[in-house]
Write a protein that holds these residues in place. Structure first.
Motif, PDB file in Angstrom:
ATOM      1  N   ALA A  26       0.939  -1.010   0.093  1.00  0.00           N
ATOM      2  CA  ALA A  26      -0.256  -0.376  -0.279  1.00  0.00           C
ATOM      3  C   ALA A  26       0.493   1.435   0.228  1.00  0.00           C
ATOM      4  CB  ALA A  26      -0.790  -0.021   1.108  1.00  0.00           C
ATOM      5  N   ILE A  27       2.069   1.246   0.781  1.00  0.00           N
ATOM      6  CA  ILE A  27       3.047   2.594   0.791  1.00  0.00           C
ATOM      7  C   ILE A  27       3.522   2.743  -0.499  1.00  0.00           C
ATOM      8  CG2 ILE A  27       5.018   3.004   1.975  1.00  0.00           C
ATOM      9  CD1 ILE A  27       2.299   3.069   3.475  1.00  0.00           C
ATOM     10  N   ILE A  28       3.913   1.096  -1.387  1.00  0.00           N
ATOM     11  CA  ILE A  28       4.424   1.779  -2.631  1.00  0.00           C
ATOM     12  C   ILE A  28       3.459   2.760  -3.798  1.00  0.00           C
ATOM     13  CG2 ILE A  28       5.407   0.726  -4.834  1.00  0.00           C
ATOM     14  CD1 ILE A  28       6.438  -2.023  -2.811  1.00  0.00           C
TER      15      ILE A  28
ATOM     16  N   LYS B  58       3.212 -20.413   2.410  1.00  0.00           N
ATOM     17  CA  LYS B  58       3.336 -19.313   2.630  1.00  0.00           C
ATOM     18  C   LYS B  58       3.623 -17.903   2.166  1.00  0.00           C
ATOM     19  CE  LYS B  58       5.275 -20.787   6.928  1.00  0.00           C
ATOM     20  NZ  LYS B  58       6.427 -21.145   7.809  1.00  0.00           N
ATOM     21  N   LEU B  59       4.208 -18.332   1.343  1.00  0.00           N
ATOM     22  CA  LEU B  59       3.922 -17.210  -0.227  1.00  0.00           C
ATOM     23  C   LEU B  59       3.339 -16.500  -0.584  1.00  0.00           C
ATOM     24  CD1 LEU B  59       6.418 -15.421  -1.701  1.00  0.00           C
ATOM     25  CD2 LEU B  59       5.834 -16.897  -3.624  1.00  0.00           C
ATOM     26  N   LYS B  60       2.563 -17.379  -0.812  1.00  0.00           N
ATOM     27  CA  LYS B  60       0.900 -16.608  -1.693  1.00  0.00           C
ATOM     28  C   LYS B  60       0.262 -16.342  -0.243  1.00  0.00           C
ATOM     29  CE  LYS B  60      -2.031 -19.789  -3.271  1.00  0.00           C
ATOM     30  NZ  LYS B  60      -2.937 -20.961  -3.464  1.00  0.00           N
ATOM     31  N   HIS B  61       0.196 -16.464   0.839  1.00  0.00           N
ATOM     32  CA  HIS B  61      -0.469 -15.162   1.867  1.00  0.00           C
ATOM     33  C   HIS B  61      -0.062 -14.269   2.222  1.00  0.00           C
ATOM     34  CE1 HIS B  61      -3.309 -18.222   3.128  1.00  0.00           C
ATOM     35  NE2 HIS B  61      -3.047 -19.149   2.784  1.00  0.00           N
ATOM     36  N   PHE B  62       1.308 -14.815   1.804  1.00  0.00           N
ATOM     37  CA  PHE B  62       2.023 -13.052   2.255  1.00  0.00           C
ATOM     38  C   PHE B  62       1.537 -12.600   1.243  1.00  0.00           C
ATOM     39  CE2 PHE B  62       5.692 -10.418   0.735  1.00  0.00           C
ATOM     40  CZ  PHE B  62       5.831  -9.865   2.026  1.00  0.00           C
ATOM     41  N   ILE B  63       1.408 -12.579  -0.032  1.00  0.00           N
ATOM     42  CA  ILE B  63       1.414 -11.459  -1.196  1.00  0.00           C
ATOM     43  C   ILE B  63      -0.090 -11.398  -1.025  1.00  0.00           C
ATOM     44  CG2 ILE B  63       1.125 -11.396  -3.281  1.00  0.00           C
ATOM     45  CD1 ILE B  63       3.602 -13.495  -4.323  1.00  0.00           C
ATOM     46  N   ALA B  64      -1.387 -12.179  -0.501  1.00  0.00           N
ATOM     47  CA  ALA B  64      -2.383 -11.612  -0.614  1.00  0.00           C
ATOM     48  C   ALA B  64      -2.447 -10.719   0.770  1.00  0.00           C
ATOM     49  CB  ALA B  64      -3.381 -12.678  -0.065  1.00  0.00           C
ATOM     50  N   LYS B  65      -1.492 -10.672   1.489  1.00  0.00           N
ATOM     51  CA  LYS B  65      -2.223 -10.511   2.717  1.00  0.00           C
ATOM     52  C   LYS B  65      -1.133  -8.818   2.550  1.00  0.00           C
ATOM     53  CE  LYS B  65      -0.703 -13.743   6.625  1.00  0.00           C
ATOM     54  NZ  LYS B  65      -2.330 -13.743   6.870  1.00  0.00           N
ATOM     55  N   GLN B  66      -0.477  -8.431   1.724  1.00  0.00           N
ATOM     56  CA  GLN B  66       0.061  -7.489   1.017  1.00  0.00           C
ATOM     57  C   GLN B  66      -1.047  -6.853   0.220  1.00  0.00           C
ATOM     58  OE1 GLN B  66       2.916  -5.959   1.755  1.00  0.00           O
ATOM     59  NE2 GLN B  66       3.080  -7.837   2.891  1.00  0.00           N
ATOM     60  N   ILE B  67      -2.068  -7.639  -0.147  1.00  0.00           N
ATOM     61  CA  ILE B  67      -3.157  -6.859  -1.327  1.00  0.00           C
ATOM     62  C   ILE B  67      -4.209  -6.321   0.169  1.00  0.00           C
ATOM     63  CG2 ILE B  67      -4.820  -7.346  -2.568  1.00  0.00           C
ATOM     64  CD1 ILE B  67      -3.537 -10.154  -3.590  1.00  0.00           C
ATOM     65  N   MET B  68      -4.161  -7.131   1.230  1.00  0.00           N
ATOM     66  CA  MET B  68      -5.132  -6.133   1.935  1.00  0.00           C
ATOM     67  C   MET B  68      -4.371  -4.995   2.687  1.00  0.00           C
ATOM     68  SD  MET B  68      -7.689  -8.168   1.929  1.00  0.00           S
ATOM     69  CE  MET B  68      -7.740  -8.585  -0.359  1.00  0.00           C
ATOM     70  N   THR B  69      -3.449  -4.696   2.579  1.00  0.00           N
ATOM     71  CA  THR B  69      -3.019  -3.102   3.036  1.00  0.00           C
ATOM     72  C   THR B  69      -3.642  -2.452   2.379  1.00  0.00           C
ATOM     73  OG1 THR B  69      -1.235  -3.247   1.932  1.00  0.00           O
ATOM     74  CG2 THR B  69      -0.714  -4.266   4.134  1.00  0.00           C
ATOM     75  N   VAL B  70      -4.770  -2.741   1.045  1.00  0.00           N
ATOM     76  CA  VAL B  70      -4.339  -1.421   0.310  1.00  0.00           C
ATOM     77  C   VAL B  70      -5.957  -0.757   1.401  1.00  0.00           C
ATOM     78  CG1 VAL B  70      -5.354  -0.862  -1.578  1.00  0.00           C
ATOM     79  CG2 VAL B  70      -3.559  -1.929  -1.601  1.00  0.00           C
ATOM     80  N   PRO B  71      -6.962  -2.003   1.477  1.00  0.00           N
ATOM     81  CA  PRO B  71      -8.224  -1.046   1.780  1.00  0.00           C
ATOM     82  C   PRO B  71      -8.129  -0.436   3.373  1.00  0.00           C
ATOM     83  CG  PRO B  71      -8.682  -3.716   1.721  1.00  0.00           C
ATOM     84  CD  PRO B  71      -7.199  -3.416   0.882  1.00  0.00           C
ATOM     85  N   LEU B  72      -7.394  -1.353   3.780  1.00  0.00           N
ATOM     86  CA  LEU B  72      -6.843  -0.546   4.975  1.00  0.00           C
ATOM     87  C   LEU B  72      -6.158   0.544   5.201  1.00  0.00           C
ATOM     88  CD1 LEU B  72      -5.803  -4.034   7.353  1.00  0.00           C
ATOM     89  CD2 LEU B  72      -8.108  -3.342   7.019  1.00  0.00           C
ATOM     90  N   VAL B  73      -4.772   1.110   4.330  1.00  0.00           N
ATOM     91  CA  VAL B  73      -4.564   2.533   4.257  1.00  0.00           C
ATOM     92  C   VAL B  73      -5.697   3.130   4.139  1.00  0.00           C
ATOM     93  CG1 VAL B  73      -2.690   3.573   2.853  1.00  0.00           C
ATOM     94  CG2 VAL B  73      -2.520   1.255   3.945  1.00  0.00           C
TER      95      VAL B  73
ATOM     96  N   SER C 263     -18.626  -5.976   9.419  1.00  0.00           N
ATOM     97  CA  SER C 263     -18.473  -5.463   8.397  1.00  0.00           C
ATOM     98  C   SER C 263     -16.835  -6.211   7.885  1.00  0.00           C
ATOM     99  CB  SER C 263     -17.891  -3.915   9.036  1.00  0.00           C
ATOM    100  OG  SER C 263     -16.159  -4.190   9.086  1.00  0.00           O
ATOM    101  N   MET C 264     -17.443  -5.423   6.256  1.00  0.00           N
ATOM    102  CA  MET C 264     -16.813  -6.313   5.146  1.00  0.00           C
ATOM    103  C   MET C 264     -14.509  -6.149   6.372  1.00  0.00           C
ATOM    104  SD  MET C 264     -18.344  -7.969   2.748  1.00  0.00           S
ATOM    105  CE  MET C 264     -16.856  -7.970   2.540  1.00  0.00           C
ATOM    106  N   MET C 265     -14.527  -4.956   6.720  1.00  0.00           N
ATOM    107  CA  MET C 265     -13.547  -5.036   6.531  1.00  0.00           C
ATOM    108  C   MET C 265     -12.546  -5.926   7.949  1.00  0.00           C
ATOM    109  SD  MET C 265     -12.012  -1.912   5.511  1.00  0.00           S
ATOM    110  CE  MET C 265     -11.000  -1.705   6.691  1.00  0.00           C
ATOM    111  N   ASP C 266     -13.311  -6.694   8.358  1.00  0.00           N
ATOM    112  CA  ASP C 266     -13.278  -7.804   9.700  1.00  0.00           C
ATOM    113  C   ASP C 266     -12.510  -8.351   8.506  1.00  0.00           C
ATOM    114  OD1 ASP C 266     -14.758  -6.510  11.506  1.00  0.00           O
ATOM    115  OD2 ASP C 266     -16.350  -7.923  11.048  1.00  0.00           O
ATOM    116  N   ILE C 267     -12.294  -8.667   7.080  1.00  0.00           N
ATOM    117  CA  ILE C 267     -11.474  -9.983   6.682  1.00  0.00           C
ATOM    118  C   ILE C 267     -10.068  -9.408   6.084  1.00  0.00           C
ATOM    119  CG2 ILE C 267     -11.379 -11.108   4.424  1.00  0.00           C
ATOM    120  CD1 ILE C 267     -14.247 -11.575   4.613  1.00  0.00           C
ATOM    121  N   PRO C 268     -10.000  -8.431   5.598  1.00  0.00           N
ATOM    122  CA  PRO C 268      -8.376  -7.667   5.714  1.00  0.00           C
ATOM    123  C   PRO C 268      -8.484  -7.420   7.212  1.00  0.00           C
ATOM    124  CG  PRO C 268     -10.200  -6.059   5.301  1.00  0.00           C
ATOM    125  CD  PRO C 268     -10.570  -7.303   5.087  1.00  0.00           C
ATOM    126  N   VAL C 269      -8.335  -7.848   7.974  1.00  0.00           N
ATOM    127  CA  VAL C 269      -8.110  -6.911   9.137  1.00  0.00           C
ATOM    128  C   VAL C 269      -7.393  -8.101  10.045  1.00  0.00           C
ATOM    129  CG1 VAL C 269      -8.720  -6.718  11.451  1.00  0.00           C
ATOM    130  CG2 VAL C 269      -9.119  -4.711  10.153  1.00  0.00           C
TER     131      VAL C 269
END
Length: 268
Positions: free
Chosen positions: A3-5, A70-85, A113-119
Motif C-alpha cells: 500500500a505504501i508503494i 506461506k508465499l501465497k498468503h504473504f502476497i495476499a496479505k500485502q493486497i489486504m493492506t490497501v483497503p486498510l491504508v 463489517s467487510m473490513m473484518d476480513i482484511p483486518v
C-alpha cells in the motif's frame, strides 16, 4: 508495504506531471488544470499497478502454489493492506501470544463489517488465514478470484446440501494446515458492540477438525461506522486463549456456541 508503494507511485506521478507540464514552462506552478490532471494520472497509475500486481501474482503464485503456501498468503496479505491504508484503519492487537505455535486451527470471531476480513488476514501475519464466507466475497472484482486459492470456502446458506459441503471443506483445510476463520453469527451484526445469536452448526468445524479453537473479539468504538475519512477508524483485536480440542470433545454444538459467545462478548 504494498500500500505504501502504491501511495509513492501516486505521489511521484502526480508531482512529475506538475513539474514537466506546468513548472518547467514558466518556473511557476500556476495551472489548476495541469495539477488536477497530474493527480488523476497518479491515481490511474496507482490502480494500474494494483491490478497488475493482483493478476500477475495470481497466475504466477496463487494458481501454482498449494493453499497453505506461506508465499501465497504473504502476497495476499500485502493486497489486504490497501483497503486498510485507504480507509486509514488503525489496528491494535491484544493477546497475540495466545495463538497456537502451529497453523491449522479454527478461529471464531464476531463480525460487523467487510473490513473484518482484511483486518484478520493482515494482523495474523505468521499464519495462512482463510475464511468461511458468503459468495459475495468470492465475487469481488479482481481480488475475489484469489479466495479459493487461499483456502477460502464460499457458503450458500439457501442450499443445505451445499452448506454441509462447505463445512466439510473448511474442516479439510484446517487439517491441511490452514487457519480457518468462521463468523458464527452467519452474517454481519447490524450494531457495533452487540452480538447476534451464534449458529451452532458452524461449530462443527471445531468439533470435527480436532484442532484448537481460538476465539477472537473484534472490538470497535460505537461510532465506528460514522467515522469518515480521513479520520482514523480504530479497531482492537483481542485474541483469547485457545480452547484445546480435548476440552470440547463430545460437547454439544449448542453448548460450545454459548461458551464461545460468552468469551467473545466479554471483550466487546
Amino acid at each position: 508495504m504494498f500500500a505504501i508503494i502504491l501511495l509513492i507511485i501516486n505521489f511521484t506521478v502526480s508531482v512529475l506531471g506538475v513539474y514537466l507540464f506546468d513548472y518547467q514552462i514558466d518556473g511557476i506552478i500556476n495551472s489548476p488544470v495541469i495539477i488536477i490532471l497530474s493527480i488523476l494520472a497518479g491515481t490511474l497509475a496507482m490502480f494500474v499497478v494494483f491490478f497488475l500486481y493482483v493478476d500477475i501474482f495470481y497466475f504466477l503464485v496463487a494458481k501454482r502454489k498449494p493453499k497453505n503456501s506461506k508465499l501465497k498468503h504473504f502476497i495476499a496479505k500485502q493486497i489486504m493492506t490497501v483497503p486498510l491504508v485507504a480507509t486509514n484503519t488503525r489496528i491494535k492487537v491484544v493477546g497475540l501470544e495466545n495463538l497456537p505455535k502451529d497453523p491449522g486451527f479454527s478461529i471464531y470471531s464476531n463480525h460487523t463489517s467487510m473490513m473484518d476480513i482484511p483486518v484478520l488476514m493482515y494482523k495474523l501475519k505468521k499464519y495462512p488465514v482463510a475464511f468461511l464466507a458468503k459468495q459475495v466475497v468470492g465475487d469481488l472484482f479482481s481480488v475475489g478470484k484469489w479466495t479459493p486459492e487461499l483456502g477460502c470456502v464460499m457458503i450458500d446458506r439457501t442450499n443445505p446440501r451445499k452448506g454441509a459441503e462447505a463445512i466439510i471443506n473448511v474442516i479439510k483445510n484446517v487439517k491441511s494446515g490452514i487457519s480457518m476463520v468462521v463468523f458464527p453469527e452467519g452474517t454481519r451484526s447490524p450494531k457495533v458492540g452487540e452480538l447476534i445469536e451464534f449458529k451452532p452448526g458452524s461449530f462443527k468445524v471445531a468439533l470435527k477438525s480436532k484442532a484448537p479453537l481460538v476465539p477472537i473479539t473484534i472490538s470497535k468504538p460505537k461510532n465506528f461506522k460514522s467515522v469518515k475519512w480521513p479520520m482514523p477508524k480504530r479497531i482492537t483485536i483481542v485474541i483469547h486463549e485457545p480452547i484445546p480440542f480435548e476440552d470440547i470433545k463430545g460437547m454439544p454444538s449448542m453448548d460450545l456456541a454459548d461458551k464461545v459467545k460468552t468469551i467473545i462478548e466479554g471483550s466487546l
